[in-house]
Write an enzyme that holds these catalytic residues in place. Sequence first.
Site, short mmCIF file in Angstrom:
data_model
loop_
_atom_site.label_atom_id
_atom_site.label_comp_id
_atom_site.label_asym_id
_atom_site.label_seq_id
_atom_site.Cartn_x
_atom_site.Cartn_y
_atom_site.Cartn_z
N TYR A 1 -21.99 -36.28 0.49
CA TYR A 1 -23.30 -35.81 0.93
C TYR A 1 -24.42 -36.83 0.84
CZ TYR A 1 -27.77 -33.42 0.95
OH TYR A 1 -29.06 -33.08 1.22
N CYS B 1 -33.08 -41.46 -6.15
CA CYS B 1 -33.98 -42.41 -5.51
C CYS B 1 -33.32 -43.46 -4.61
CB CYS B 1 -34.83 -43.12 -6.56
SG CYS B 1 -35.52 -42.02 -7.78
N ASN C 1 -32.81 -46.69 -9.56
CA ASN C 1 -32.02 -45.63 -8.95
C ASN C 1 -30.91 -45.28 -9.92
OD1 ASN C 1 -30.41 -43.97 -7.40
ND2 ASN C 1 -29.67 -45.59 -6.05
N GLY C 2 -30.96 -44.07 -10.49
CA GLY C 2 -29.93 -43.66 -11.42
C GLY C 2 -30.49 -42.79 -12.52
N GLY D 1 -35.20 -40.04 -1.40
CA GLY D 1 -36.38 -39.72 -2.19
C GLY D 1 -37.54 -39.32 -1.31
#
Length: 536
Positions: A269, A23, A124-125, A50
Amino acid sequence: MAGGDGLLGHDLLPGEKGPQDACGVFGVWAPGEEVAKLSYFGLYALQHRGQESAGIATSDGSKILIYKDMGLVSQVFNEAALSTLIGHIAVGHTRYSTTGSSSWQNAQPTLGRTSGGTVALGHNGNLTNTAELLQLVHERYPKVEGELARGNTTDTAVITALFTGDLDHTLEVTALEVLPRLRGAFCLVFMDETTLYAARDPQGVRPLVLGRLERGWVVASETAALDIVGASFVREVEPGELITIDEDGLRTQRFAEPKPAGCVFEYVYLARPDTTIAGRGVHEARVEMGRRLAQEYPVEADLVIPTPESGTPAAIGYAQASGIPFGQGLVKNSYVGRTFIQPSETIRQRGIKLKLNPLKAVIKGKRLIVVDDSIVRGNTQRALVSMLREAGAAEVHVRISSPPITWPCFYGIDFASRAELIATGLGVDEVCQAIGADSLGYLSPEGMIAATEQPPERLCTACFTGVYPIPLPDSAHLGKNLLERPAAASNGCDPGPDSEFEPLLDPATSLRPEPAREESVTKQGKPPIGDPGRQE
């Protein structure tokens, strides 16, 4: 305030799934600014992290409003929706999850009650002790309510429940008690009616940055999001730090000692190329990876081409170091994505050409070096090599700007299970043969790390080495669909390598390593493998 039916459009030609990352988050405290619009554009810059759902919550100091739905940021929000989100504080979130957890209930920001009002939270995680934390929720608050009661099956809902607190403590105090209990990777941006908060795990696995507006503050997953809203970069949120922003200004507190282990795959990436992480530009790092790849795996050829878009910087670096011309051999259709129309078998057979098409005049008769950032299952590379040969390429040499991916990630990247990772079951020569290339070269771990300009001890390289910087629990308590079992679902987020190409491939052509190889590794007592929550 919520819209949508909770349905997610089918990926074109479903069947293959690449890794998903965790995310993108955005927060802003700026009296006098249109914080909902700032959040919209911030999330727009984080769309690559996301693509399933998006949401924004705002507060005017007395109440929190939220709007979230399934889809891209530009699909979820319009002027009418944004105009209803009034206030001077906002938290935004953009998410990607795989089939099974694609529901409106799991969209963020989450909402929960606190001792003094309401909390809206974006995460986020990926936590590794979710089961333990859920037990703590049940002990402290026996009556299940809030996000968990509404069917949210993410670790974010568990954190939200723990932030309930009690009448004797503010949300800030509660957060300082809860945050040290969290294990795994987490960047949290959350707010109550009057205050914006940001917190980052002690390892700093995922990026989180602080920016300054003329009349306020911004926190975001990447520096690119600061750029798009006109905020100046101040610094990174430190590992183990809680930042609090309100009418009294910005203050910072430590909830844990920092043990830096930033994700190296952000450089390879995940992050946008125009983002800076730990002082190193991501684009520059990827170009350097390409240069080092050319030094490690030279080959005689006529043209260097990237797999667009993620392979482009490394291909540029390879061309620079090798002296072989850089060319555009593949055209990408950026507008083929999610659709509610199921593809026919005739369309399925077109495979990867729905996304990539070769420039035959450029390719014909040439010895090609094709540069990509990574190989997951190998199916995309196999289809790509075949397509280039059909277009007239004389030779196809594949070069990968990272080492072989042989271990799953438990910190927010929903890689394929270890049994599905082609490099787990096959050596380099065998992978080369499997994808049909004339030669194959992976960048060494040392070359990759050197390109980031970060000390090796400050990076997480678990997906390449199997060395996990954050201890993992028993396999029964791992798996991104932990709260959804027995359903085979995932709690992943941002698209990873091959995720946009692999759904285009015929499942019958999939490359899979033999399961016997995984069994032999398991017996060696290595760290937990695969995604125990997924049926493999």
